[in-house]
Design a protein around this motif. Structure first.
Motif, PDB file in Angstrom:
ATOM      1  N   ILE A 498       0.843  -1.207   0.000  1.00 49.25           N
ATOM      2  CA  ILE A 498       0.000   0.000   0.000  1.00 49.25           C
ATOM      3  C   ILE A 498       0.876   1.254   0.000  1.00 49.25           C
ATOM      4  CG2 ILE A 498      -1.715   1.315   1.279  1.00 49.25           C
ATOM      5  CD1 ILE A 498      -2.875  -1.163   0.007  1.00 49.25           C
ATOM      6  N   MET A 499       1.907   1.281   0.837  1.00 45.95           N
ATOM      7  CA  MET A 499       2.766   2.466   0.891  1.00 45.95           C
ATOM      8  C   MET A 499       3.518   2.684  -0.425  1.00 45.95           C
ATOM      9  SD  MET A 499       4.286   2.703   4.788  1.00 45.95           S
ATOM     10  CE  MET A 499       4.783   0.982   4.950  1.00 45.95           C
ATOM     11  N   TYR A 517      -6.428  -0.973  14.326  1.00 49.17           N
ATOM     12  CA  TYR A 517      -6.253  -0.136  13.133  1.00 49.17           C
ATOM     13  C   TYR A 517      -5.009   0.738  13.270  1.00 49.17           C
ATOM     14  CZ  TYR A 517     -10.843  -1.760  11.871  1.00 49.17           C
ATOM     15  OH  TYR A 517     -11.905  -2.573  11.543  1.00 49.17           O
ATOM     16  N   VAL A 518      -4.354   0.929  12.119  1.00 44.20           N
ATOM     17  CA  VAL A 518      -3.070   1.623  12.087  1.00 44.20           C
ATOM     18  C   VAL A 518      -3.162   2.804  11.121  1.00 44.20           C
ATOM     19  CG1 VAL A 518      -0.585   1.380  11.691  1.00 44.20           C
ATOM     20  CG2 VAL A 518      -1.923  -0.595  12.479  1.00 44.20           C
ATOM     21  N   LEU A 519      -2.523   3.925  11.515  1.00 43.42           N
ATOM     22  CA  LEU A 519      -2.460   5.114  10.668  1.00 43.42           C
ATOM     23  C   LEU A 519      -1.044   5.261  10.115  1.00 43.42           C
ATOM     24  CD1 LEU A 519      -3.635   7.821   9.597  1.00 43.42           C
ATOM     25  CD2 LEU A 519      -2.806   8.863  11.723  1.00 43.42           C
ATOM     26  N   TYR A 520      -0.938   5.352   8.788  1.00 43.04           N
ATOM     27  CA  TYR A 520       0.326   5.604   8.114  1.00 43.04           C
ATOM     28  C   TYR A 520       0.231   7.014   7.534  1.00 43.04           C
ATOM     29  CZ  TYR A 520       0.517   0.507   8.344  1.00 43.04           C
ATOM     30  OH  TYR A 520       0.501  -0.797   8.783  1.00 43.04           O
ATOM     31  N   SER A 521       1.030   7.932   8.052  1.00 41.07           N
ATOM     32  CA  SER A 521       0.941   9.333   7.635  1.00 41.07           C
ATOM     33  C   SER A 521       2.251   9.774   6.983  1.00 41.07           C
ATOM     34  CB  SER A 521       0.619  10.230   8.831  1.00 41.07           C
ATOM     35  OG  SER A 521       1.539  10.028   9.883  1.00 41.07           O
ATOM     36  N   ALA A 522       2.108  10.584   5.955  1.00 39.43           N
ATOM     37  CA  ALA A 522       3.289  11.111   5.254  1.00 39.43           C
ATOM     38  C   ALA A 522       3.019  12.561   4.873  1.00 39.43           C
ATOM     39  CB  ALA A 522       3.585  10.276   4.018  1.00 39.43           C
ATOM     40  N   TYR A 523       4.056  13.414   5.085  1.00 41.26           N
ATOM     41  CA  TYR A 523       3.911  14.856   4.824  1.00 41.26           C
ATOM     42  C   TYR A 523       4.962  15.372   3.845  1.00 41.26           C
ATOM     43  CZ  TYR A 523       1.254  14.380   9.162  1.00 41.26           C
ATOM     44  OH  TYR A 523       0.365  13.967  10.125  1.00 41.26           O
TER      45      TYR A 523
END
Length: 528
Positions: A498-499, A517-523
């Protein structure tokens, strides 16, 4: 005794009405979850509320995530989301409660329509009322209370009244023309598959109008009264709606003849009347772990096909009403031809009995009549089978109520969200309120409905075999914060896949929203 018998149907109708009202009240308090099809419809509604045109779905473009891709959605009809939205607008309730109102009113309309149709076509008030009991024993009656199925329940609300019109109209006049013109628009608005029902109904109407008229000229004359307004209506649907996009009929994998290709349509009288396809969790198309292996499913299906064909022949031979005989024959064999060809050509239509529900509804009063004529011991067995089916259906709906009330999360829409827990949903909605240019990514198409200020992407779930087409997952470019919400079970190869679907992003942070549930965050934008 005769007076009591004459009033028995009224008692039955009152009890049924109370049941529907009670279920409606419960449903207002515990709104249903969504099946995938109406969830897609509600995503279109969400796009419209965020500025897209009528029935236009908007989503980040795969070739450049900073831009939007738009599509006029013709795969599903708009009624499944516009009807609940109408009740939301006029009442001020949330979308989940509006969906509950839709389901309740559709059940009332559907039961009333079939009751009056059964009476109009020649069955007694008692048989018509008993037929409604038979209908509410079926699992299909309770499914919308747990999972809103959109067009299915809306079509149920209209089918009986359409069949009533096909029988009630006796002569070619302006009322016939108006009925032919408008009925298809109403039915199609509710569910696009109404088209085959419409054509079958018009064939029955044509035969009824020409009854006892042997001349070819009369058949042609009456056919023109029906054919011209039908052609106008169908042309309007095609040019104003269907031609703007794809539908299940536009995608074919080529011809393939299998054992289930024609045996499944043949078996639908029993599959639908006694909810056998649901009890087996789908004989061919599985919604959950299959109950029996495929080879056994085929054997069961062939047996049901033979028994169903015998049942239909028995109905046609034993029923004195010619209109009813014609209607049963046209709908049953019409469905066999239509869906048999669709399955043969491998169109994107699943092997599910829900597509054929009208067959089970149509033959309900004759099944009751045949059961009444049986010897006492066989009547008892039939009543036991119906009671067992009712218990199975009630067990399903009660379990669904408990899950939707105590397990499913609730967000701004009020719709039950079984694919996420409350803590995770609360965190996601907080992120949504704190951002205006972010993108949220989900692997379920219902959770994104709770996102009201940012764009969303719904990716297909990744199977345990990890076999995916990366073209369906890859999104190029960069467009502000990216938040990917995945089940904890995706930990490992799935999360990496997914990433990697977002090559324009770097520096993913991983945080637990909850235990599940897991949060994958990218900025940060990945440097080229």
């Amino acid at each position: 005794m005769p007076a009591q018998k004459s009033n028995l149907h009224k008692v039955i109708l009152i009890i049924i009405a109370l049941l529907v009202v009670i279920m409606g009240v419960v449903l207002i308090c515990i709104p249903p979850a969504l099946f995938p099809d109406p969830a897609n419809g509600f995503q279109v509604l969400r796009s419209m509320q965020m500025g897209s045109g009528f029935n236009v779905f908007a989503s980040p473009d795969q070739s450049d995530i900073s831009q939007n891709y738009t599509e006029f959605l013709t795969w599903w009809s708009p009624g499944q989301y516009l009807v609940p939205y109408f009740f939301k607008l006029i009442s001020g309730i949330n979308l989940g409660q509006a969906t509950a109102v839709t389901i309740t009113l559709a059940n009332i309309s559907g039961l009333a329509g079939f009751y009056f149709f059964f009476k109009r076509i020649g069955f007694s008030s008692l048989v018509a009322a008993l037929s409604l009991i038979f209908i509410i024993c079926q699992l299909a009656f309770y499914v919308p209370d747990v999972y809103y199925n959109g067009g299915e329940i809306l079509l149920f609300a209209f089918e009986g009244w359409f069949l009533y019109g096909c029988i009630a109209l006796k002569k070619p006049d302006w009322k016939l023309v108006l009925f032919v013109l408008i009925s298809v628009w109403i039915g199609f608005f509710f569910k696009s598959s109404f088209l085959w029902i419409y054509i079958a109904g018009l064939i029955c109407l044509w035969i009824s109008l020409c009854a006892n008229r042997a001349g070819i000229a009369e058949w042609i004359k009456k056919g023109i009264w029906i054919g011209i307004p039908a052609a106008v209506s169908l042309a309007a649907i095609y040019f104003l709606f269907m031609s703007k996009g794809q539908s299940p009929a536009t995608t074919s994998k080529g011809f393939k003849l299998a054992a289930e290709t024609f045996s499944f349509p043949l078996a639908t009288p029993l599959l639908t009347s006694f909810s056998l396809d649901d009890i087996f969790h789908g004989l061919i198309y599985h919604f959950g772990k299959p109950t029996v292996d495929h080879q056994w499913a085929i054997l069961i299906l062939v047996l049901l096909a033979v028994l169903s064909l015998l049942l239909i022949v028995s109905i046609i031979l034993s029923t004195p009403n010619n209109n009813y005989k014609i209607m049963v024959a046209v709908f049953y064999f019409g469905a066999l031809l239509f869906f048999g060809f669709a399955f043969l050509k491998q169109l994107n239509i699943s092997y599910e009995a829900r597509h054929f529900r009208i067959i089970g509804l149509l033959i309900a009063p004759c099944i009751i009549t045949l059961a009444i004529r049986l010897k006492p011991i066989y009547r008892t067995l039939f009543a036991t089978a119906c009671f067992t089916l009712l218990c199975f259906s009630l067990q399903y709906v009660i379990k669904g109520y408990v899950i939707n009330k105590n397990v499913s999360a609730k967000g701004v829409t009020g719709i039950s969200q079984p694919n996420i827990d409350q803590a995770s949903l609360n965190a996601i909605m907080k992120l949504d309120r704190a951002n205006k240019n972010a993108i949220f990514v989900f692997v379920n198409n219902d959770i994104g409905l709770e996102i009201g200020h940012n764009r969303i992407i719904t990716l297909p779930p990744v199977g345990d075999d990890l076999k995916i087409d990366m073209d369906d997952y890859r999104y190029e470019g960069f467009a502000g914060p990216l938040y990917i919400i995945l089940p904890e079970s995706y930990n490992g190869p799935k999360e990496k896949m997914i990433m990697k679907s977002f090559p324009g992003y770097a520096g993913f942070n991983i945080s637990m929203l909850s235990d599940n549930y897991v949060l994958y965050s990218a900025y940060m934008e990945r440097k080229k």
